[in-house]
Motif scaffolding. Structure first.
Motif, PDB file in Angstrom:
ATOM      1  N   LEU A 117      -8.733 -10.574   3.749  1.00  0.00           N
ATOM      2  CA  LEU A 117      -8.465 -10.287   2.356  1.00  0.00           C
ATOM      3  C   LEU A 117      -6.701  -9.958   2.278  1.00  0.00           C
ATOM      4  N   ARG A 125     -13.839   0.005  -5.354  1.00  0.00           N
ATOM      5  CA  ARG A 125     -12.865  -0.228  -4.517  1.00  0.00           C
ATOM      6  C   ARG A 125     -12.985  -1.146  -3.367  1.00  0.00           C
ATOM      7  N   ARG A 184     -15.365  -6.086  12.603  1.00  0.00           N
ATOM      8  CA  ARG A 184     -15.736  -6.983  11.415  1.00  0.00           C
ATOM      9  C   ARG A 184     -15.025  -6.526  10.136  1.00  0.00           C
ATOM     10  N   SER A 196     -18.738   2.219   2.812  1.00  0.00           N
ATOM     11  CA  SER A 196     -18.192   3.616   2.391  1.00  0.00           C
ATOM     12  C   SER A 196     -17.534   3.608   1.142  1.00  0.00           C
ATOM     13  N   LEU A 197     -17.286   2.128   0.695  1.00  0.00           N
ATOM     14  CA  LEU A 197     -16.235   2.371  -0.568  1.00  0.00           C
ATOM     15  C   LEU A 197     -17.120   1.970  -1.813  1.00  0.00           C
ATOM     16  N   ARG A 215     -14.540  -9.629  -5.815  1.00  0.00           N
ATOM     17  CA  ARG A 215     -13.308  -9.451  -4.728  1.00  0.00           C
ATOM     18  C   ARG A 215     -12.486 -10.744  -4.701  1.00  0.00           C
ATOM     19  N   ASN A 263     -19.969  -8.704   3.302  1.00  0.00           N
ATOM     20  CA  ASN A 263     -18.929  -8.350   4.184  1.00  0.00           C
ATOM     21  C   ASN A 263     -18.257  -7.327   3.185  1.00  0.00           C
ATOM     22  N   LEU A 264     -18.842  -6.347   2.348  1.00  0.00           N
ATOM     23  CA  LEU A 264     -18.587  -5.282   1.619  1.00  0.00           C
ATOM     24  C   LEU A 264     -18.552  -4.032   2.593  1.00  0.00           C
ATOM     25  N   LEU A 265     -17.690  -3.031   2.202  1.00  0.00           N
ATOM     26  CA  LEU A 265     -17.049  -1.859   3.131  1.00  0.00           C
ATOM     27  C   LEU A 265     -18.422  -0.990   2.604  1.00  0.00           C
ATOM     28  N   LEU A 297     -12.246  -8.487   8.168  1.00  0.00           N
ATOM     29  CA  LEU A 297     -12.486  -8.587   6.729  1.00  0.00           C
ATOM     30  C   LEU A 297     -11.126  -8.267   6.149  1.00  0.00           C
ATOM     31  N   PHE A 314     -12.563 -15.172  -0.368  1.00  0.00           N
ATOM     32  CA  PHE A 314     -13.480 -15.634   0.565  1.00  0.00           C
ATOM     33  C   PHE A 314     -14.769 -14.946   0.080  1.00  0.00           C
ATOM     34  N   MET A 363       0.851  -1.240   0.017  1.00  0.00           N
ATOM     35  CA  MET A 363       0.140   0.078  -0.080  1.00  0.00           C
ATOM     36  C   MET A 363       0.802   1.193  -0.020  1.00  0.00           C
ATOM     37  N   GLN A 418     -22.651 -12.584   4.963  1.00  0.00           N
ATOM     38  CA  GLN A 418     -23.069 -11.457   4.897  1.00  0.00           C
ATOM     39  C   GLN A 418     -22.424 -10.499   3.871  1.00  0.00           C
ATOM     40  N   LEU A 449      -4.858  -4.253  -3.280  1.00  0.00           N
ATOM     41  CA  LEU A 449      -3.981  -3.170  -2.435  1.00  0.00           C
ATOM     42  C   LEU A 449      -3.299  -4.074  -1.438  1.00  0.00           C
ATOM     43  N   PHE A 494     -18.621 -14.277   1.889  1.00  0.00           N
ATOM     44  CA  PHE A 494     -19.386 -14.588   3.060  1.00  0.00           C
ATOM     45  C   PHE A 494     -20.880 -14.485   3.212  1.00  0.00           C
ATOM     46  N   LEU A 548      -9.430  -4.171  -3.082  1.00  0.00           N
ATOM     47  CA  LEU A 548      -8.780  -4.318  -1.635  1.00  0.00           C
ATOM     48  C   LEU A 548      -7.776  -5.499  -1.788  1.00  0.00           C
ATOM     49  N   PRO A 549      -7.878  -6.511  -2.177  1.00  0.00           N
ATOM     50  CA  PRO A 549      -6.939  -7.684  -2.124  1.00  0.00           C
ATOM     51  C   PRO A 549      -5.715  -7.268  -2.888  1.00  0.00           C
TER      52      PRO A 549
END
Lengths: 410, 271
Positions: free
Chosen positions: A324, B121, A316, B116-117, B174, B112-114, A320, B106, A1, B110, B128, B108, B125-126
């Motif tokens: 990742l 984006r 969480r 705010s993104l 993702r 498990n997305l963020l 996550l 993965f 990053m 739920q 990044l 999931f 993430l992986p």
């Protein structure tokens, strides 16, 4: 990053909790503004005192009559009229006192004065022409007293700036006008340039007259030769102590005193008074800055609290991110960067508030506030540092979370 | 086009079966002393490249524990776990993070997305965390991954602007973006309506046909039936079953054999 990625991630997280982030920033902001303002106030007071020292003349020694022992009873300080014009003349001798550059004897009494329909009350200082140089004053209009005025007991007066402003429409219009001091008519020959106030005395609220005139026409009293103070100017700051020694031994000799402990006069360097004032204001500044620093620490604790809440709430998300592939280091730096962003925003906001306060406060409380650029830049760094320190523990906690447990929590 | 990341050196000659997951007598105990809970007992399992395996069991059966172990989100208390050649128990936290990043995608229940993104984006993430420093590369690859799951046109939407099925597709994009050796899906249809759920399972089948290895964990026999091999787990014990899921199933554990009785063959055929 990259750093940009980390910053972007931090900003996204902060943007997700705007109100909470704003309140956190407020804590830092108030702390920084408080530190900047108190330090600025202290610096302002310091500057004022230093200015006063310079305006009084840094080489100034003041001789005042000391206690006199009569019939076994020692009177209080200044109770005696032991200093005379003769003493002043002797101290002015360059042979006996080579390190004394100038001497100004002084008598003083507060009087009412009228000019036309205007009236005012101010100290009347009877002195000699050297007073101007000894007190580091200048004349704004007209002239100062001359030796001829003293010799001839002329009825001439030089007004302080404040007196002139209260009696006349302008300094120029005062020149040549008539002023009655306790009913005795005097002609205005000059107006002093403003010197400001120092140590609770307004240096512009006075008038000066020839000492001879003051003693014979204005003050009266049994001993018309005595003076209330003799101002001495040393040739340089370095010769202050030499000048002190010369004045001391000369006056002991003139007064026929063999034991210095029995001296009937006191010599005070003007600066010692002011350095006391200066150190008092410094102590106050340190005290106030300490209180302000505590508020900054409280702000830092606020950052820590918010970050801890944030870690718990985003457990969480942390799980996550770890799933990742985020390393503990990546998680830690994410939270540290968030802390630093909060700190820097708070710091910059605090500086802005501090600057606004520095502009507005003098109008409210009448004390100057001096902001130094160094303090302003340092404040932002300190804010970032406080936030960083506050962020270490929450960030480490986040980094150490077991991904499985973090993902499972609700 | 969908392609699993298949390390060439792990592809045997002539399409020989290559095991991706080797779980040997693995146990997991939570807590210590009196409060110790044996969540997983003596589990042995082999999954080959290109397989589509469902692990099915009721809640509390240990299937989540197994999923966390397989996903390197937790480490076994005993036994041996080799994932794509990496002995997981010997890895430290940073190496585990790298394994999760490169080897596992993965999915999931739920999503498990963020929140705010934007979608892309979330998907990047992986990359990044995998060390891709060029933002435009990450963006291009994220959009490409979204196109693979049929969401290329919605790359700039935030999760709240997407339906549940679409969110899960973003999550799958993702999971795919780093071309992992394994897609690990934990109740991927559990939060979806049945038609969205069917679409997701269809997507998994397509991905598997294109060579992606999938391990799906579920309690729902209807979902498990989509896999080519079904394993059952109950009370922390793992048991193999037929390739075609039935409610009965064999009770013989794989016990460290290189492949399941039928799954191996299927795994080979899909490569």
């Amino acid at each position: 990053m990259t750093l940009g990625d980390t910053l972007r991630t931090g900003l996204s997280a902060i943007g997700g909790h705007r109100l909470r982030s704003a309140l956190t920033v407020l804590g830092i902001l108030i702390g920084i503004a408080a530190v900047i303002l108190t330090v600025g106030l202290g610096q302002g007071a310091q500057d004022e005192v230093n200015g006063a020292i310079a305006s009084l003349g840094t080489n100034l020694l003041i001789v005042t009559p000391g206690s006199v022992t009569s019939g076994g009873v020692q009177g209080g300080l200044g109770s005696a009229s032991t200093l005379t014009i003769g003493d002043a003349q002797a101290l002015g001798s360059h042979l006996d006192a080579p390190d004394i550059a100038a001497v100004a004897p002084q008598v003083q009494k507060t009087m009412s004065m009228t000019a036309g329909i205007s009236n005012w009350t101010a100290p009347v200082v009877g002195t000699t022409p050297s007073w101007l140089g000894v007190r580091s004053r200048t004349v704004a209009a007209g002239r100062f007293l001359t030796q001829a005025d003293v010799t001839s007991e002329a009825h001439v007066v030089v007004l302080g700036e404040l007196v002139a402003a209260n009696l006349f429409s302008s300094p120029a219009s005062a020149i040549g006008a008539k002023v009655d001091l306790n009913g005795v008519p005097f002609q205005v020959v000059g107006v002093l340039a403003a010197a400001g106030s120092s140590a609770n005395t307004n240096q512009d609220n006075l008038v000066t007259v020839p000492i001879s005139t003051a003693q014979s026409q204005l003050f009266g009293g049994p001993d018309r030769r005595s003076v209330q103070a003799i101002l001495l100017e040393a040739t340089s700051p370095a010769t202050m102590s030499a000048a002190y020694q010369e004045a001391d031994s000369l006056l002991l000799q003139l007064h026929g005193i063999t034991r210095p402990a029995l001296a009937d006069f006191t010599i005070t360097p003007q600066t010692s008074l002011l350095s006391t004032a200066s150190s008092i204001s410094r102590t106050l500044t340190v005290l106030l800055a300490g209180v302000a620093a505590i508020s900054l620490i409280v702000g830092g604790i606020g950052v820590m609290n918010i970050l801890l809440v944030s870690v718990t709430e985003r457990i969480r998300e942390i799980g996550l991110r770890k799933a990742l592939g985020a390393t503990p280091g990546a998680i830690r730096s994410q939270f540290l960067v968030e802390a630093i962003i909060l700190g820097v925003v708070g710091g910059v906001g605090g500086v802005l508030l501090g600057v606004i306060g520095a502009i507005g406060l003098p109008h409210l409380i009448g004390h100057p506030v001096t902001l130094s650029p160094v303090a302003v830049v340092a404040a932002v760094f300190v804010a970032a540092l406080v936030a960083l320190a506050a962020g270490v523990y929450p960030a480490t906690r986040a980094a150490r979370l077991v991904p499985m447990e973090a993902l499972r929590s609700e | 086009m969908v392609a699993g990341r298949v390390a060439p050196e792990r592809l045997g000659l002539e399409g020989e079966r290559v095991s991706l997951i080797e779980l040997t007598h693995v146990g997991k105990v939570y807590g210590t002393g009196d409060v110790a809970v044996q969540a997983l007992k003596d589990a042995s399992l082999t999954v080959d490249q290109g397989e589509y395996v469902a692990i099915m069991g009721p809640s509390g059966s240990g299937k989540s524990t197994l999923m966390y172990l397989l996903g390197c989100l937790d480490v076994p208390t005993s036994g041996r776990y080799i994932l794509n050649g990496n002995d997981v128990r010997s890895l430290d936290e940073i190496e585990l993070a790298a394994v999760r990043n490169h080897e596992i995608g993965f999915v999931f229940q739920q999503f498990n997305l963020l929140a705010s993104l934007e979608a892309w984006r979330n998907v990047e993430l992986p990359l990044l965390y995998g060390g891709e420093r060029r933002r435009h590369v990450r963006r291009d690859q994220a959009i490409e991954a979204l196109e693979r799951v049929g969401l290329g046109h919605r790359y700039h939407h935030r999760p709240v602007e997407l339906s549940g099925g679409e969110q899960q597709r973003v999550a799958i994009a993702r999971a795919l973006i780093n071309r992992p050796a394994l897609i690990l899906a934990d109740e991927p249809t559990g939060s979806l309506d049945s038609s969205s759920g069917t679409e997701i399972l269809q997507l998994f089948e397509e991905l598997n046909e294109a060579g992606v290895t999938i391990v799906l964990i579920t309690h729902d026999p209807g979902v498990g039936s989509h896999a080519k091999r079904l394993l059952k787990i109950r009370d922390g014990r793992l048991s193999n079953s037929d390739a075609r899921p039935t409610m009965g199933g064999a009770t013989v554990a794989a016990q460290g054999s290189r492949r399941g009785p039928a799954g191996g063959a299927l795994g080979a055929s899909s490569l």
